[in-house]
Design an enzyme around this catalytic site. Structure first.
Site, short mmCIF file in Angstrom:
data_model
loop_
_atom_site.label_atom_id
_atom_site.label_comp_id
_atom_site.label_asym_id
_atom_site.label_seq_id
_atom_site.Cartn_x
_atom_site.Cartn_y
_atom_site.Cartn_z
N THR A 146 -122.73 -35.87 -36.38
CA THR A 146 -122.60 -34.93 -37.49
C THR A 146 -123.95 -34.48 -38.00
O THR A 146 -124.94 -35.21 -37.91
CB THR A 146 -121.82 -35.56 -38.67
OG1 THR A 146 -122.52 -36.72 -39.12
CG2 THR A 146 -120.41 -35.92 -38.26
N GLU A 193 -120.83 -33.57 -44.18
CA GLU A 193 -121.10 -33.87 -42.78
C GLU A 193 -120.33 -32.91 -41.89
O GLU A 193 -119.10 -32.83 -41.96
CB GLU A 193 -120.69 -35.30 -42.45
CG GLU A 193 -121.36 -36.35 -43.34
CD GLU A 193 -120.69 -37.70 -43.24
OE1 GLU A 193 -121.32 -38.62 -42.71
OE2 GLU A 193 -119.53 -37.82 -43.70
#
Length: 246
Positions: A146, A193
């Site tokens: 991420t 994220e």
């Protein structure tokens, strides 16, 4: 809508400047809105505008109010402009589904996570922008790397998982974005994220923009990491299905 769509009210200052320049506007006057400045009467403000900028045309919205305590409206401004030979153009309300499009209406929908309705009113997807920083690296360990966005501003949307697009290097990438506190791991700080689908480049210290397209679900506290991984796989599958239909 044009490059200065209603969504500019929810964009970063830098993005607003880019769009204004893109419309061919050569000069942007930025006012430092201090407490002292806020005390100016409508007359004082307009005299300053007239003497410093010498405007031939002013364009304002239908519900425009200004001056100390917002005491002056477009009727006051019409009288002022007539006295000083300034043309005034008042933009009427834009209505969608029989209601005016307004910042307050959009904010309420943002709080509810109604991204598709928000994006309809904005004329474009709602965006978050920030620099990619190092996180806990848990996503990479679980197989879902991420990009963690630094975020210090007010968060206008609810926590949860979203289908999104991420802009990087003049390209848009499909993504799944988690906004929240990672309850499975007991984190205390807000994290944004973005997992870009089929993307393997490093993004640390790069500035990216995230377009939120649809809210999939609330954040969930899972009993173990394996259950979290299974849910992430389902989220990604839903995102792929969403983009296949577009």
């Amino acid at each position: 809508m044009d490059k200065l769509s209603f969504g500019t009210a929810f964009l970063s200052f830098e993005e607003r400047k880019r769009r204004i320049a893109g419309c061919g506007i050569e000069l942007l006057a930025v006012v430092n809105f201090t407490k002292k400045f806020a005390q100016k009467s409508a007359e004082e403000f307009m005299e300053e505008v007239r003497t410093k900028l010498n405007p031939h045309l002013l364009v304002v919205g239908y519900d425009f109010r200004f001056g100390k305590d917002k005491t002056a409206d477009h009727t006051w401004l019409e009288n002022y402009c007539q006295k000083n030979a300034i043309e005034l153009k008042i933009i009427s309300a834009l209505e969608i589904e029989g209601k005016p499009v307004s910042a307050s209406r959009i904010r309420e929908l943002l709080k509810e996570g109604e991204m598709e309705k928000v994006n309809q009113l904005l004329g474009e997807p709602y965006q978050l922008e920030g620099k990619v920083i190092h996180g806990h690296h848990r996503g990479k360990e679980m197989g879902f790397a991420t990009a963690n966005i630094s975020w210090k501003k007010e968060l206008l949307v609810p926590t949860g998982v979203y289908i999104a697009r991420v802009a990087y290097n003049d390209r848009w990438y499909p993504a799944v974005v988690n906004i929240g506190y990672n309850p499975t791991f007991g984190d205390k700080e807000l994290a944004i994220e973005a997992h870009l689908l089929d993307f393997a480049e490093e993004l640390y210290n790069k500035t990216i923009r995230v377009m939120l397209l649809r809210r999939l679900r609330d954040e969930i506290k899972f009993e173990n990491v394996d259950l979290l991984v299974e849910q992430i796989k389902k989220d990604i599958a839903q995102a792929r299905e969403y983009f296949q239909k577009k």
